[in-house]
Design an enzyme around this catalytic site. Structure first.
Site, PDB file in Angstrom:
ATOM      1  N   GLY A 292       0.722  -1.248  -0.040  1.00  0.00           N
ATOM      2  CA  GLY A 292       0.004  -0.051   0.059  1.00  0.00           C
ATOM      3  C   GLY A 292       0.771   1.058  -0.113  1.00  0.00           C
ATOM      4  CB  SER A 293      -0.238   4.633   1.136  1.00  0.00           C
ATOM      5  OG  SER A 293      -1.277   4.839   0.135  1.00  0.00           O
ATOM      6  CB  THR A 294       4.265   1.846   3.588  1.00  0.00           C
ATOM      7  OG1 THR A 294       3.985   0.369   2.784  1.00  0.00           O
ATOM      8  CG2 THR A 294       3.544   2.053   4.735  1.00  0.00           C
ATOM      9  CE  LYS A 296      -0.143   6.504  -2.227  1.00  0.00           C
ATOM     10  NZ  LYS A 296      -1.196   7.046  -1.766  1.00  0.00           N
TER      11      LYS A 296
END
Length: 589
Positions: A292-294, A296
């Site tokens: 997921g967004s980790t 990013k």
């Protein structure tokens, strides 16, 4: 008579005196000599008999192993935590064996042995005793009471053998790190299997009977007190948010040492039971997930390090980002142009995808490979997993992988990469063995510039102040963090209701020491969270509780006065905003 004859007679007379007593046939003197010889022989036979009895009741494991071909539970070194606390050790125990060829009445032996060892199956035992083998086990690791009862049976051909039993004083704490052994004291998983792979098993197979005193203890990087704490907080969090499973870990970003790790469900290595249960795995090391967004953080670090963007850059996050029939949108859409820090604090999928596209597919792949995300990560633990990488990696893959979808890695693998973003840019493989910074730097690789690392710490801190990581902003620890929520793939399609959440946090953000990671598998939305089940509401909350609880244990006392210039490199580059909070806002997931 000549002079010579006179001398000869004198010598004979002189010798006869001392020798006469030896060759006399007097009955009195003969009886005394016989008694003396008899006593001597008795002493000799008593000594030999005592030695045989000692050997019979205290057999040498090495000799037994060679004679019978059966494994004997050999000694293993103690395993210690980083502070010298015992995590695994051997205790002496006794096992019952039989030599079928020496048994007089096998049926009687079976009946008597099963009477004092009720857990032994009589049919199986009778078959073993009826074999033509020279050695068979009757029961391993008997209790002291059972040992005494077997001894008092006095059965010829039945004996007691000393063995070693592995004991784990902390029960399930650090179980997935330590692993466990089988009844022969051979390592089956985790550090226990690693120890055998370092040559211990070869020594035992060669017949060396080593004692614990001869084996140097193994010092792990694990802090058992911190491990108890994170396991407790994780257990409460998994139950509260009704998740299927969860895991948490703490890593020293300056050495790569894993300070604590817990993965639920777990097990007690003292009684591992049936370990074929697929739910009992080390999710940090063996499971592979879309993070997921980790992810990013990796994408933004790649863009910053390339020099194509900086903290003042702006990215268009209006509407949706279209690619053929696919539409990429933001979870909490702002529908406006965002600054790079806003892309991070709002967790913008669109802004992150645009940065990855700006690098191109090949540069994106090369950066992730350099960060250790495209190959299997190796640690001392034998268990590891291969990442799931797209076979045909195109622009769409680069766009989705930029925000953590389409590439599945082990959580510890992602932790390794984010650790490099925090520590000045040095990628170092995680280790479960104790080491210092100097030793870690010898094998570390510089993967990003120090300025890029400081920029990422600033963004993590900003996100904890005003963005999606506010729940981890524990007072006094100057924490930085990033959420990550991924939809699980069910039946080949992403599910909107079955989520995998992650939360990554660094403390303190100005002088990074520890990186924290919490993951949860399918946590549920609760009334108190407004029905939301995204990372900030579950993994984030648990991470905050872990930091608050273990900070003092790890030598991180709270600082209630914030640092005046936490990011000096950025200040020199003219980014004054990096040393003061921005305007509150942000959402993200």
């Amino acid at each position: 008579m000549t002079t010579a004859e006179t001398v000869t007679k004198a010598v004979k007379r002189g010798l006869r005196g001392p020798l006469d007593g030896l060759f006399t046939t007097s009955l009195g003197k003969t009886g005394a000599r016989m008694r003396l010889v008899a006593v001597g022989f008795c002493c000799l036979y008593v000594g030999i008999g005592a030695r045989l009895v000692a050997i019979g009741f205290k057999p040498d494991p090495t000799t037994m192993r060679r004679a019978s071909g059966e494994p004997i539970a050999a000694s293993r070194p103690d395993v210690l935590d980083r502070n010298g606390e015992i995590l695994a050790t051997d205790v002496k125990t006794m096992s019952v064996f039989a030599e079928p060829r020496r048994l007089i009445d096998k049926d009687e032996a079976t009946e008597l042995l099963t009477a004092v060892l009720p857990n032994v199956d009589s049919r199986e035992l009778r078959e073993r005793l009826a074999s033509r083998k020279g050695f068979v086990w009757v029961k391993r690791e008997v209790t002291p009471k059972q040992r005494d009862e077997v001894f008092h049976l006095g059965l010829p051909g039945v004996g007691l053998a000393p063995e070693n039993k592995r004991v784990y004083p902390n029960g399930p704490a650090a179980a997935h790190v330590l692993g466990y052994v089988n009844i022969d004291n051979a390592g089956i998983a985790g550090i226990e299997k690693y120890i055998d792979g370092q040559g211990l098993a070869d020594l035992h197979d060669a017949g060396f009977s080593l004692t614990p005193e001869e084996l140097k203890p193994i010092s792990l990087s694990i802090d058992i007190k911190a491990t108890h704490a994170i396991r407790d907080e994780l257990e409460k969090g998994v139950a509260h948010f009704k998740a299927k499973a969860g895991a948490a870990a703490i890593m020293d970003v300056n050495t790569g040492e894993i300070i604590a790790l817990a993965s639920l469900p777990d097990y007690d290595p003292n009684k591992p039971g049936d370990m074929r249960d697929p739910t009992i795995i080390n999710r940090m090391n063996v499971g592979v997930y879309e993070m997921g967004s980790t992810f990013k953080a990796l994408t933004i670090a790649m863009a910053l390090d390339s020099g194509k963007v900086n903290l003042n850059s702006r990215l268009d996050a209006r509407g949706t980002l279209n690619f053929g029939h696919f539409r990429i949108h933001d979870y909490h859409a702002t529908n406006r142009v965002l600054t790079l820090p806003e892309v991070f604090t709002h967790s913008s999928n669109i802004g992150t995808a645009r940065m990855a596209l700006g690098q191109g597919v090949e540069r994106h792949k090369a950066f992730l490979r350099k960060m250790g995300q495209l190959t299997r990560m190796r640690t001392e633990l034998p268990e590891s997993a291969e990442p799931i990488v797209p076979k045909n990696w195109g622009e769409l893959n680069t766009m989705t992988i930029a925000f953590g979808h389409g590439l599945a890695v082990a959580p510890l693998q992602a932790m390794m990469a984010v650790g490099a973003l925090m520590n000045g840019g040095y990628l170092m493989a995680p280790t479960f063995l104790k080491r210092n910074e100097e030793e870690a730097k010898k094998s570390a690789v510089q993967v990003i510039r120090p300025e890029t690392s400081e920029s990422m710490r600033y963004l993590m801190r900003l996100n904890a102040e005003i963005g999606s990581a506010r729940k981890v902003n524990v007072n006094g620890y100057f924490v930085g963090g990033k959420t990550g929520t991924a939809e699980k793939v069910i039946g080949g399609h992403y599910s909107k209701t079955r989520l995998f959440t992650t939360f990554m946090a660094v403390a303190p953000a100005d002088k990074p020491k520890y990186l924290f990671l919490t993951i949860m598998d399918e946590p549920q939305g609760l009334p108190e969270t407004g029905g939301y089940a995204t990372a900030a509401y579950n993994s984030g909350q648990v991470t905050g509780q872990i930091i608050e609880r273990v900070g003092p244990l790890l030598g991180l006392p709270p600082r209630f006065e914030l640092p005046t210039q936490p990011f000096p490199l950025l200040a020199k580059l003219g980014y004054g905003i990096a040393n003061s909070p921005a305007v509150p806002g942000g959402g993200g997931h």
